[in-house]
Design a protein around this motif. Structure first.
Motif, mmCIF file in Angstrom:
data_model
loop_
_atom_site.group_PDB
_atom_site.id
_atom_site.type_symbol
_atom_site.label_atom_id
_atom_site.label_comp_id
_atom_site.label_asym_id
_atom_site.label_seq_id
_atom_site.Cartn_x
_atom_site.Cartn_y
_atom_site.Cartn_z
ATOM 1 N N UNK A 1 -15.153 -25.866 -4.067
ATOM 2 C CA UNK A 1 -15.456 -25.240 -5.169
ATOM 3 C C UNK A 1 -15.483 -26.189 -6.499
ATOM 4 N N UNK A 2 -14.556 -27.160 -6.498
ATOM 5 C CA UNK A 2 -14.342 -28.028 -7.521
ATOM 6 C C UNK A 2 -15.419 -28.877 -7.681
ATOM 7 N N UNK A 3 -15.968 -29.434 -6.584
ATOM 8 C CA UNK A 3 -16.929 -30.305 -6.430
ATOM 9 C C UNK A 3 -18.368 -29.722 -6.698
ATOM 10 N N UNK A 4 -18.546 -28.323 -6.303
ATOM 11 C CA UNK A 4 -19.711 -27.666 -6.596
ATOM 12 C C UNK A 4 -19.613 -27.474 -8.297
ATOM 13 N N UNK A 5 -18.486 -27.099 -8.426
ATOM 14 C CA UNK A 5 -18.725 -26.792 -10.147
ATOM 15 C C UNK A 5 -18.809 -27.893 -10.903
ATOM 16 N N UNK A 6 -18.367 -29.190 -10.580
ATOM 17 C CA UNK A 6 -18.888 -30.309 -11.379
ATOM 18 C C UNK A 6 -20.294 -30.726 -11.264
ATOM 19 N N UNK A 7 -20.861 -30.445 -9.971
ATOM 20 C CA UNK A 7 -22.238 -30.743 -9.989
ATOM 21 C C UNK A 7 -23.193 -29.689 -10.651
ATOM 22 N N UNK A 8 -22.481 -28.281 -10.850
ATOM 23 C CA UNK A 8 -23.283 -27.614 -11.648
ATOM 24 C C UNK A 8 -23.294 -27.725 -13.023
ATOM 25 N N UNK A 9 -22.322 -28.394 -13.581
ATOM 26 C CA UNK A 9 -22.214 -28.718 -15.022
ATOM 27 C C UNK A 9 -23.352 -29.686 -15.240
ATOM 28 N N UNK A 10 -23.474 -30.580 -14.275
ATOM 29 C CA UNK A 10 -24.300 -31.767 -14.636
ATOM 30 C C UNK A 10 -25.882 -31.061 -14.629
ATOM 31 N N UNK A 11 -26.031 -30.294 -13.463
ATOM 32 C CA UNK A 11 -27.422 -29.898 -13.160
ATOM 33 C C UNK A 11 -27.962 -28.757 -14.352
ATOM 34 N N UNK A 12 -26.843 -28.204 -14.832
ATOM 35 C CA UNK A 12 -27.368 -27.022 -15.793
ATOM 36 C C UNK A 12 -26.641 -27.506 -17.104
ATOM 37 N N UNK A 13 -27.038 -28.212 -18.015
ATOM 38 C CA UNK A 13 -26.365 -28.295 -19.360
ATOM 39 C C UNK A 13 -27.032 -27.164 -20.523
ATOM 40 N N UNK B 1 -17.660 -17.277 -20.814
ATOM 41 C CA UNK B 1 -18.772 -16.905 -20.247
ATOM 42 C C UNK B 1 -20.070 -17.772 -20.572
ATOM 43 N N UNK B 2 -21.133 -17.883 -19.673
ATOM 44 C CA UNK B 2 -22.264 -18.943 -20.028
ATOM 45 C C UNK B 2 -21.522 -20.020 -20.108
ATOM 46 N N UNK B 3 -21.781 -20.882 -21.465
ATOM 47 C CA UNK B 3 -21.616 -22.206 -21.490
ATOM 48 C C UNK B 3 -20.545 -22.236 -22.348
ATOM 49 N N UNK B 4 -19.721 -21.218 -22.800
ATOM 50 C CA UNK B 4 -18.830 -21.297 -23.772
ATOM 51 C C UNK B 4 -17.457 -21.629 -23.099
ATOM 52 N N UNK B 5 -16.615 -22.347 -23.770
ATOM 53 C CA UNK B 5 -15.328 -22.886 -23.233
ATOM 54 C C UNK B 5 -14.564 -21.465 -23.148
#
Length: 344
Positions: free
Chosen positions: A29-41, A100-104
């Motif tokens: 899950x942690x690896x997937x989350x990091x990947x998603x952050x890069x894919x969807x700025x 939610x979304x991109x908010x911290x």
């Protein structure tokens, strides 16, 4: 004695296996989350509100600015399909609440009042000037009401789209029980395993749920990433817990009267059950026997209110009748623009 030893070893093996499985799930899950952050700025602006950032997705130009506050646990992304039509006539902001979304994320997020105050800080920090046409869907209606009540001088109009009502938790059948079950179910669902099932092609449930939101096709992968995000899941749970414990007295005290602020209440159509199943029809009727009067009661918030019933639409009115929602919002935009021209 031997059988006891076998049982003990078996139990120990099961415990070790469960721990190893949980650790593997968390790592995946942690690896997937990091990947998603890069894919969807973030497509919008990250605005500092005091040591953390709120994401505002902006489009269009002109005044007044339409500010959209989505429903319970929803990011602004869920309203992206309406952006082109709204932005063609004025400025638009889709608001991502904390986590939610991109908010911290924020440990104490979840309350409508906190979200309303975050919104004001974010708008000020982004330099997005009033007046605002504030649109609140479902639980976002609480936030829209509180924002307008605290800042009536900057609000040109309010649009409540099948908005929550402070009395609904007490009036709707099994509302608290249903919400509590959802919270427990989500807490017991490891997102790592769900992510693995999706990535491996074993399950398309996440994709079906994302596509059911009727988003522009290019945003479906982003919505899937949100649905598989621990950060978003925690924010959703906080909002759900806060909605169960909402105080009708507090909401009425803080946002009981919008004065003469123009208000449009858009309600889903109570005459169309989702299926022909007798039990479902009966449940639908019980729900709307409470929901419809609460929707009508929202008109008392302003002396300048109109009620619009959305034909052929359930609670997610903006998905199924975007034309009606857009026209109701733009009606306030055009009126405000005409008044501004007259006074200039």
């Amino acid at each position: 004695m031997r059988s006891r030893g076998i049982i003990a070893k078996t139990l120990a093996g099961l415990v070790v296996g469960a721990i190893a499985g949980a650790a593997a799930s968390a790592l995946y899950q942690a690896r997937g989350t990091r990947r998603d952050r890069r894919r969807f700025p973030p497509p919008g602006r990250m605005v500092d509100v005091g040591g953390r950032r709120i994401h505002l997705w902006t489009a269009g130009t002109g005044s007044p600015t339409v500010v959209i506050v989505p429903g319970l646990g929803e990011p602004g992304l869920n309203w992206a399909a309406l952006l082109p039509d709204l932005a063609a006539e004025s400025s638009v902001v889709l608001y991502d609440r904390a986590g939610l979304g991109w908010s911290d994320p924020f440990p104490w997020s979840g309350s409508a009042l906190g979200a309303a105050r975050d919104l004001r800080k974010a708008l000020d920090g982004a330099g997005i000037a009033p007046p605002y046409v504030v649109v609140g869907h479902s639980a976002g209606g609480y936030i829209a009401r509180l924002f307008a009540a605290e800042h009536p001088d900057v609000v040109a109009a309010v649009v409540l789209v099948d908005s929550s009502h402070p009395e609904q938790v007490h009036g709707l059948p099994r509302a608290r029980t249903t919400m509590a079950r959802q919270i427990v179910r989500w807490r017991l669902t490891p997102l790592g395993l769900r992510r693995l099932a999706f990535d491996a092609g074993w399950s398309e449930r996440v994709r079906r749920e994302a596509e059911a939101r009727l988003l522009p096709s290019e945003l479906v992968p982003t919505r899937i990433a949100f649905d598989l995000s621990d950060r978003v899941r925690r924010a959703e749970l906080r909002e759900m817990a806060a909605s169960v414990t909402v105080s009708p007295v507090q909401v009425r005290r803080r946002a009981a009267d919008l004065g003469a602020v123009p208000l449009t209440v858009i309600s889903s159509n109570p005459d169309e059950p989702p299926s022909t199943d007798a039990e479902a029809v009966a449940e639908h009727r019980r729900f709307y026997s409470v929901w419809s009067p609460l929707q009508a009661d929202l008109l008392r918030l302003s002396s300048n209110a109109v009620h619009v019933v959305a034909e052929h639409a359930g609670h997610q009115v903006h998905r199924y009748r975007p034309d009606l929602v857009v026209e109701s919002i733009l009606d306030h935009v055009r009126r405000n623009q005409a008044e501004a021209q007259t006074s200039s």
